[in-house]
Design a protein around this motif. Structure first.
Motif, PDB file in Angstrom:
ATOM      1  N   SER A   1       3.983  45.707  -4.419  1.00  0.00           N
ATOM      2  CA  SER A   1       5.047  45.348  -3.482  1.00  0.00           C
ATOM      3  C   SER A   1       4.506  44.826  -2.149  1.00  0.00           C
ATOM      4  CB  SER A   1       5.916  46.572  -3.214  1.00  0.00           C
ATOM      5  OG  SER A   1       6.791  46.301  -2.150  1.00  0.00           O
TER       6      SER A   1
ATOM      7  N   ASN B   1       7.024  44.099   0.171  1.00  0.00           N
ATOM      8  CA  ASN B   1       8.348  44.111   0.776  1.00  0.00           C
ATOM      9  C   ASN B   1       8.306  44.001   2.289  1.00  0.00           C
ATOM     10  OD1 ASN B   1      10.704  43.973  -0.486  1.00  0.00           O
ATOM     11  ND2 ASN B   1      10.949  46.177  -0.848  1.00  0.00           N
TER      12      ASN B   1
ATOM     13  N   LYS C   1       5.151  31.721  -4.990  1.00  0.00           N
ATOM     14  CA  LYS C   1       6.264  32.267  -5.781  1.00  0.00           C
ATOM     15  C   LYS C   1       6.015  33.736  -6.114  1.00  0.00           C
ATOM     16  CE  LYS C   1       7.219  27.760  -7.804  1.00  0.00           C
ATOM     17  NZ  LYS C   1       7.174  26.932  -8.999  1.00  0.00           N
ATOM     18  N   ALA C   2       4.771  34.073  -6.460  1.00  0.00           N
ATOM     19  CA  ALA C   2       4.467  35.470  -6.807  1.00  0.00           C
ATOM     20  C   ALA C   2       4.601  36.374  -5.583  1.00  0.00           C
ATOM     21  CB  ALA C   2       3.058  35.571  -7.394  1.00  0.00           C
TER      22      ALA C   2
ATOM     23  N   ALA D   1       6.585  35.897  -3.070  1.00  0.00           N
ATOM     24  CA  ALA D   1       8.021  36.053  -2.815  1.00  0.00           C
ATOM     25  C   ALA D   1       8.625  37.060  -3.798  1.00  0.00           C
ATOM     26  CB  ALA D   1       8.722  34.703  -2.925  1.00  0.00           C
ATOM     27  N   GLU D   2       8.204  36.987  -5.058  1.00  0.00           N
ATOM     28  CA  GLU D   2       8.718  37.951  -6.055  1.00  0.00           C
ATOM     29  C   GLU D   2       8.319  39.368  -5.711  1.00  0.00           C
ATOM     30  OE1 GLU D   2       7.951  37.150 -10.276  1.00  0.00           O
ATOM     31  OE2 GLU D   2       8.552  35.067  -9.872  1.00  0.00           O
ATOM     32  N   SER D   3       7.171  39.515  -5.027  1.00  0.00           N
ATOM     33  CA  SER D   3       6.711  40.854  -4.650  1.00  0.00           C
ATOM     34  C   SER D   3       7.363  41.325  -3.348  1.00  0.00           C
ATOM     35  CB  SER D   3       5.189  40.883  -4.525  1.00  0.00           C
ATOM     36  OG  SER D   3       4.760  40.239  -3.335  1.00  0.00           O
TER      37      SER D   3
ATOM     38  N   ASP E   1      12.843  26.996  -5.436  1.00  0.00           N
ATOM     39  CA  ASP E   1      12.594  27.917  -6.559  1.00  0.00           C
ATOM     40  C   ASP E   1      12.648  29.368  -6.086  1.00  0.00           C
ATOM     41  OD1 ASP E   1      12.258  25.869  -8.307  1.00  0.00           O
ATOM     42  OD2 ASP E   1      10.070  26.040  -8.481  1.00  0.00           O
ATOM     43  N   ILE E   2      12.065  29.604  -4.919  1.00  0.00           N
ATOM     44  CA  ILE E   2      12.018  30.983  -4.399  1.00  0.00           C
ATOM     45  C   ILE E   2      13.411  31.451  -3.989  1.00  0.00           C
ATOM     46  CG2 ILE E   2      11.189  32.393  -2.454  1.00  0.00           C
ATOM     47  CD1 ILE E   2       8.550  30.750  -2.600  1.00  0.00           C
TER      48      ILE E   2
ATOM     49  N   LYS F   1      15.905  32.458  -6.629  1.00  0.00           N
ATOM     50  CA  LYS F   1      15.714  33.789  -7.228  1.00  0.00           C
ATOM     51  C   LYS F   1      15.988  34.904  -6.220  1.00  0.00           C
ATOM     52  CE  LYS F   1      12.401  32.671 -10.839  1.00  0.00           C
ATOM     53  NZ  LYS F   1      11.004  32.683 -11.241  1.00  0.00           N
TER      54      LYS F   1
ATOM     55  N   GLY G   1      14.721  35.078  -3.140  1.00  0.00           N
ATOM     56  CA  GLY G   1      13.612  35.304  -2.212  1.00  0.00           C
ATOM     57  C   GLY G   1      13.807  34.564  -0.904  1.00  0.00           C
TER      58      GLY G   1
ATOM     59  N   ASP H   1       0.157  30.153 -12.703  1.00  0.00           N
ATOM     60  CA  ASP H   1       0.739  31.496 -12.850  1.00  0.00           C
ATOM     61  C   ASP H   1      -0.319  32.592 -13.001  1.00  0.00           C
ATOM     62  OD1 ASP H   1       3.259  30.441 -12.731  1.00  0.00           O
ATOM     63  OD2 ASP H   1       3.493  30.300 -14.912  1.00  0.00           O
TER      64      ASP H   1
END
Ligand SMILES: NC(=O)c1ccc[n+]([C@@H]2O[C@H](COP(=O)([O-])OP(=O)(O)OC[C@H]3O[C@@H](n4cnc5c(N)ncnc54)[C@H](OP(=O)(O)O)[C@@H]3O)[C@@H](O)[C@H]2O)c1
Length: 249
Positions: free
Chosen positions: A3, A5, A24-25, A27-29, A50-51, A54, A56, A220
């Motif tokens: 995380s 966050n 992107k990764a 942002a996902e985290s 893209d972010i 989702k 983000g 990725d």
């Protein structure tokens, strides 16, 4: 995934390729991500879209990492949007492969200022923030600094300097809780390597044959590792230069 966050992250050179995958990764985290680019505004806006699609948070900011004024503006814009920058990924780089006789003074300036000076300038800007606590810098080097392939002398020298800078910076910044690590990607399918004609080349076939996991890397493949290094899960790791190349060395 680890995380990140509520952290603010800058990823340099994130309009395409590995930088886009890393942005992107992150942002996902959970990080709010500043997608830096030099010229490809459209690519950067695609990554931001893209972010945000989702859920983000991301903005695109143009800046040439080899220009000190641009780098200070990049950090000012990031802080204005999301607050103090605690994650920095130095991914922006340029490369041109040539035999020793083909290395020109202009190309030396281009690669060294983008790949090495750019990394130094952004690191200085991160460290100049007096209001950050724990922070993490991840420099994107290359597995070429281990395998030393022919025709890459200038590029690999610039990235070997990045490796050395990583280790020294980790010692200077460690007492402030700022960790500095580098990753060494193996050959990967990106806009940059496609433009060089790498996809489908003999060179790619030889690299795959020398890769225990038996394939070319993808954008990725690196995001989860960078998200880990950025996070508190990696709190005891600094001054390390990590091979991420499917075992190619
Ligand atoms: N792909 C591989 O096989 C491979 C292997 C090992 C290591 N690496 C390393 O991984 C990183 C990414 O490689 P890649 O193949 O994804 O590259 P790429 O597809 O060529 O993309 C390069 C990115 O860097 C940006 N950039 C270039 N110069 C810049 C500057 N002065 N200021 C700000 N941004 C700048 C570009 O922005 P614009 O397009 O907007 O100009 C673009 O977003 C590099 O550090 C590279 O050395 C790549």
């Amino acid at each position: 995934m680890s995380s990140n966050n509520a952290r603010t992250a800058i990823v340099t050179g994130a309009s395409k390729g590995l930088g886009a995958g890393i942005a992107k990764a992150l942002a996902e985290s959970g990080a709010a991500v500043v997608v830096n680019y030099r010229a490809d505004a459209r690519g950067a806006e695609r990554v931001v879209a893209d972010i945000t699609a989702k859920g983000g948070r991301a903005i695109a900011v143009q800046a040439d990492v080899a220009d000190g004024d641009d780098v200070r503006r990049l950090f000012a814009r990031a802080r204005e949007a999301y607050g103090p920058v605690e994650v920095l990924v130095n991914n922006a780089a340029v490369a041109a492969f040539a035999p020793l006789s083909g290395i020109t003074e202009d190309e030396f300036q281009r690669e060294m200022t983008t790949n090495l000076l750019g990394t130094i300038l952004t690191t200085q800007s991160l460290a100049a923030q007096e209001d950050i606590g724990a922070a993490s810098i991840i420099n994107v080097s290359t597995a070429g600094t281990v395998s030393h392939p022919p025709y890459t002398a200038l590029y690999v020298a610039s990235k070997s300097a990045v490796n050395a800078f990583t280790i020294v910076a980790a010692k200077e910044l460690g007492p402030r809780g700022i960790r500095v690590n580098a990753i060494m990607p193996g050959p990967s399918d990106t806009e940059g390597t496609r433009a060089m004609g790498y996809a489908g080349s003999d060179q790619e076939a030889q690299a795959i044959a020398a890769t225990p996991l038996g394939r070319t890397g993808t954008p990725d493949d690196y995001g989860p590792l960078v998200a880990f290094l950025a996070s508190d899960d990696a709190r005891w790791i600094t001054g390390d230069v990590i091979l991420a190349s499917g075992g190619m060395r």
